[in-house]
Design a protein around this motif. Structure first.
Motif, PDB file in Angstrom:
ATOM      1  N   LEU A   1     -20.543 -21.610  22.584  1.00 15.91           N
ATOM      2  CA  LEU A   1     -19.891 -22.772  22.732  1.00 15.91           C
ATOM      3  C   LEU A   1     -18.463 -22.205  22.569  1.00 15.91           C
ATOM      4  N   ALA A   2     -18.001 -21.378  22.414  1.00 18.61           N
ATOM      5  CA  ALA A   2     -16.693 -21.184  21.856  1.00 18.61           C
ATOM      6  C   ALA A   2     -16.395 -20.233  23.533  1.00 18.61           C
ATOM      7  N   VAL A   3     -17.784 -19.642  23.878  1.00 17.78           N
ATOM      8  CA  VAL A   3     -17.031 -19.209  25.092  1.00 17.78           C
ATOM      9  C   VAL A   3     -16.743 -20.470  26.748  1.00 17.78           C
ATOM     10  N   MET A   4     -17.997 -21.268  25.703  1.00 18.84           N
ATOM     11  CA  MET A   4     -17.834 -22.373  27.031  1.00 18.84           C
ATOM     12  C   MET A   4     -16.614 -23.883  26.644  1.00 18.84           C
ATOM     13  N   GLN A   5     -15.905 -23.082  25.626  1.00 16.15           N
ATOM     14  CA  GLN A   5     -14.702 -24.095  24.838  1.00 16.15           C
ATOM     15  C   GLN A   5     -13.295 -23.336  25.412  1.00 16.15           C
ATOM     16  N   GLU A   6     -13.501 -22.105  26.360  1.00 18.03           N
ATOM     17  CA  GLU A   6     -12.762 -20.664  26.547  1.00 18.03           C
ATOM     18  C   GLU A   6     -12.786 -21.909  27.584  1.00 18.03           C
ATOM     19  N   ALA A   7     -13.590 -22.450  28.715  1.00 19.56           N
ATOM     20  CA  ALA A   7     -14.137 -22.320  29.791  1.00 19.56           C
ATOM     21  C   ALA A   7     -13.367 -23.375  30.390  1.00 19.56           C
ATOM     22  N   LEU A   8     -13.494 -24.195  29.279  1.00 15.18           N
ATOM     23  CA  LEU A   8     -12.910 -25.735  29.985  1.00 15.18           C
ATOM     24  C   LEU A   8     -11.617 -25.607  29.238  1.00 15.18           C
ATOM     25  N   ALA A   9     -11.004 -24.705  28.310  1.00 21.76           N
ATOM     26  CA  ALA A   9      -9.278 -25.080  28.486  1.00 21.76           C
ATOM     27  C   ALA A   9      -8.949 -24.285  29.395  1.00 21.76           C
ATOM     28  N   LEU A  10      -9.389 -22.913  29.966  1.00 18.13           N
ATOM     29  CA  LEU A  10      -9.330 -22.791  31.353  1.00 18.13           C
ATOM     30  C   LEU A  10      -8.751 -23.919  32.867  1.00 18.13           C
ATOM     31  N   ARG A  11      -9.569 -24.243  32.861  1.00 22.62           N
ATOM     32  CA  ARG A  11      -9.737 -25.419  33.744  1.00 22.62           C
ATOM     33  C   ARG A  11      -9.133 -26.133  32.947  1.00 22.62           C
ATOM     34  N   ASN A  12      -8.399 -27.150  32.037  1.00 25.08           N
ATOM     35  CA  ASN A  12      -7.022 -27.582  31.267  1.00 25.08           C
ATOM     36  C   ASN A  12      -6.062 -27.300  31.760  1.00 25.08           C
TER      37      ASN A  12
ATOM     38  N   PRO B   1     -38.408 -20.041  25.337  1.00 24.72           N
ATOM     39  CA  PRO B   1     -38.306 -21.953  25.482  1.00 24.72           C
ATOM     40  C   PRO B   1     -38.410 -22.838  24.828  1.00 24.72           C
ATOM     41  N   PRO B   2     -37.275 -23.561  24.374  1.00 23.07           N
ATOM     42  CA  PRO B   2     -37.015 -24.175  23.465  1.00 23.07           C
ATOM     43  C   PRO B   2     -37.994 -25.488  23.568  1.00 23.07           C
ATOM     44  N   LYS B   3     -38.626 -25.464  22.389  1.00 25.98           N
ATOM     45  CA  LYS B   3     -39.417 -26.904  22.288  1.00 25.98           C
ATOM     46  C   LYS B   3     -39.285 -28.144  22.070  1.00 25.98           C
ATOM     47  N   SER B   4     -37.386 -28.100  22.425  1.00 22.83           N
ATOM     48  CA  SER B   4     -36.637 -29.626  22.179  1.00 22.83           C
ATOM     49  C   SER B   4     -34.721 -29.069  21.963  1.00 22.83           C
ATOM     50  N   LEU B   5     -34.297 -30.514  22.954  1.00 24.42           N
ATOM     51  CA  LEU B   5     -33.670 -30.414  23.209  1.00 24.42           C
ATOM     52  C   LEU B   5     -32.490 -31.696  22.584  1.00 24.42           C
ATOM     53  N   ARG B   6     -32.195 -31.261  21.164  1.00 24.47           N
ATOM     54  CA  ARG B   6     -30.962 -32.286  20.627  1.00 24.47           C
ATOM     55  C   ARG B   6     -29.940 -32.035  20.219  1.00 24.47           C
ATOM     56  N   THR B   7     -29.030 -32.988  19.786  1.00 19.59           N
ATOM     57  CA  THR B   7     -27.874 -32.807  19.504  1.00 19.59           C
ATOM     58  C   THR B   7     -27.320 -32.239  18.114  1.00 19.59           C
ATOM     59  N   GLY B   8     -26.252 -31.643  18.443  1.00 12.70           N
ATOM     60  CA  GLY B   8     -25.644 -30.594  17.037  1.00 12.70           C
ATOM     61  C   GLY B   8     -26.671 -29.039  17.153  1.00 12.70           C
ATOM     62  N   ASP B   9     -27.322 -29.192  18.635  1.00 13.50           N
ATOM     63  CA  ASP B   9     -28.241 -27.299  18.058  1.00 13.50           C
ATOM     64  C   ASP B   9     -27.113 -27.097  19.790  1.00 13.50           C
ATOM     65  N   ALA B  10     -27.110 -25.717  18.948  1.00 10.49           N
ATOM     66  CA  ALA B  10     -26.014 -25.226  20.301  1.00 10.49           C
ATOM     67  C   ALA B  10     -26.388 -24.926  21.454  1.00 10.49           C
ATOM     68  N   ILE B  11     -27.155 -24.672  21.635  1.00  6.84           N
ATOM     69  CA  ILE B  11     -27.723 -24.381  23.235  1.00  6.84           C
ATOM     70  C   ILE B  11     -28.176 -25.228  23.488  1.00  6.84           C
ATOM     71  N   SER B  12     -28.746 -26.036  23.253  1.00  4.44           N
ATOM     72  CA  SER B  12     -28.678 -28.090  23.882  1.00  4.44           C
ATOM     73  C   SER B  12     -27.111 -28.409  24.254  1.00  4.44           C
ATOM     74  N   GLU B  13     -26.089 -27.882  22.933  1.00  3.82           N
ATOM     75  CA  GLU B  13     -24.635 -28.465  24.077  1.00  3.82           C
ATOM     76  C   GLU B  13     -23.997 -27.981  24.400  1.00  3.82           C
ATOM     77  N   MET B  14     -24.631 -26.410  25.068  1.00  2.00           N
ATOM     78  CA  MET B  14     -24.037 -25.748  26.280  1.00  2.00           C
ATOM     79  C   MET B  14     -24.737 -25.947  27.986  1.00  2.00           C
ATOM     80  N   VAL B  15     -25.702 -26.462  27.134  1.00  2.00           N
ATOM     81  CA  VAL B  15     -26.853 -27.201  28.621  1.00  2.00           C
ATOM     82  C   VAL B  15     -25.496 -28.027  28.736  1.00  2.00           C
ATOM     83  N   ARG B  16     -26.027 -28.866  27.807  1.00  2.01           N
ATOM     84  CA  ARG B  16     -24.908 -30.413  28.722  1.00  2.01           C
ATOM     85  C   ARG B  16     -23.998 -29.916  28.869  1.00  2.01           C
TER      86      ARG B  16
END
Length: 266
Positions: free
Chosen positions: A48-59, A77-92
């Motif tokens: 998520l830190a790298v994703m936030q870096e990418a978003l900051a670069l966009r801004n 393979p994840p069994k579920s994608l839920r709010t608060g999960d790091a992988i889910s947030e990256m995908v979102r």
């Protein structure tokens, strides 16, 4: 260069078909960016830190559209994608902001200028060959000769200077002045290759993620085991990948500044 052309170029060099059966190389998230001009943020681990870096670069006006990582975002393979999960947030976030996530892991470990090859170059090893060959002149790890030879003390100082790990772990030895002329290297978790390294005639082996009894085994088998940490042994190859992509004249490519070493020594 379009993202689809960049990935085609990369996969010709480091084919995902070469990955191990347990691995997950290639697209982790492809949110419809293949036809866009590639603007790439390269990292060791997609967090998520790298994703936030990418978003900051966009801004800031740099429209990053691809996170290119060594480690996969999804190993199993994840069994579920839920709010608060790091992988889910990256995908979102990847889908919302149209930022692709692509990983090159065990396929990248094997190739020229991959993780092991770059370590061998950093130590200036000569007459280099794979520790374990998987295909024509490629494979896991590298072994080569030091010319001139170094004392173990100077070899450790060289590794510390060039890789700047937070800590070096070394199998027990009473003689730091012993001369080392043949060294094996393997970025990331390489302790399972100790027996293969011994067959190469290496006197010292630089890798990471080694356990207590693996240091004991190495000491008992007269191999100097050097653990410089996962981050320090693999991130240099990410930096080398940035340099290679710059020669492709991409719109933009940069090494992540938010990549994380998940071990902190106090």
């Amino acid at each position: 260069m379009k993202i689809t052309d960049l990935i085609a170029w990369f996969e010709e060099w480091a084919n995902p078909a070469w990955q191990e059966s347990w691995d997950n190389c290639g697209w982790q998230v492809e949110p419809g960016v293949l036809q866009e001009s590639a603007r790439v943020l390269i990292c060791l681990t997609p967090t998520l830190a790298v994703m936030q870096e990418a978003l900051a670069l966009r801004n800031s006006g740099i429209p990053v559209n691809l996170i290119f990582a060594h480690h996969p975002l999804i190993f199993n393979p994840p069994k579920s994608l839920r709010t608060g999960d790091a992988i889910s947030e990256m995908v979102r976030l990847a889908f919302i902001h149209k930022i692709g996530i692509y990983s090159a892991h065990t396929n990248f470990d094997q190739v020229e200028d991959g993780t092991a090859d770059v370590l061998a170059q950093i130590l200036d090893l000569q007459h280099v060959s794979p520790v374990v060959t998987t295909q024509s002149s490629l494979g896991y790890g590298r072994v080569g000769n030091l010319n001139p030879s170094l004392t173990l003390k100077n070899l450790l100082m060289t590794i510390q200077s060039k890789l700047t790990p937070p800590h070096l772990l070394v199998s027990p030895t009473d003689d730091l002045e012993q001369m080392i002329s043949r060294v094996a290297v393997l970025g990331g978790s390489g302790a399972s290759f100790i027996s293969d390294v011994l067959k190469t005639g290496a006197q010292a082996y630089l890798t990471s993620d080694c356990k207590f009894h693996q240091f004991q085994e190495s000491r008992d088998r007269n191999l100097i085991l050097i653990d410089a940490g996962h981050y320090a042994t693999e991130r240099p190859a990410c930096d080398r990948l940035v340099q290679k992509l710059k020669f492709l004249n991409l719109d933009w490519v940069q090494l992540s500044q938010k990549d994380e070493d998940f071990r902190v020594f106090f």
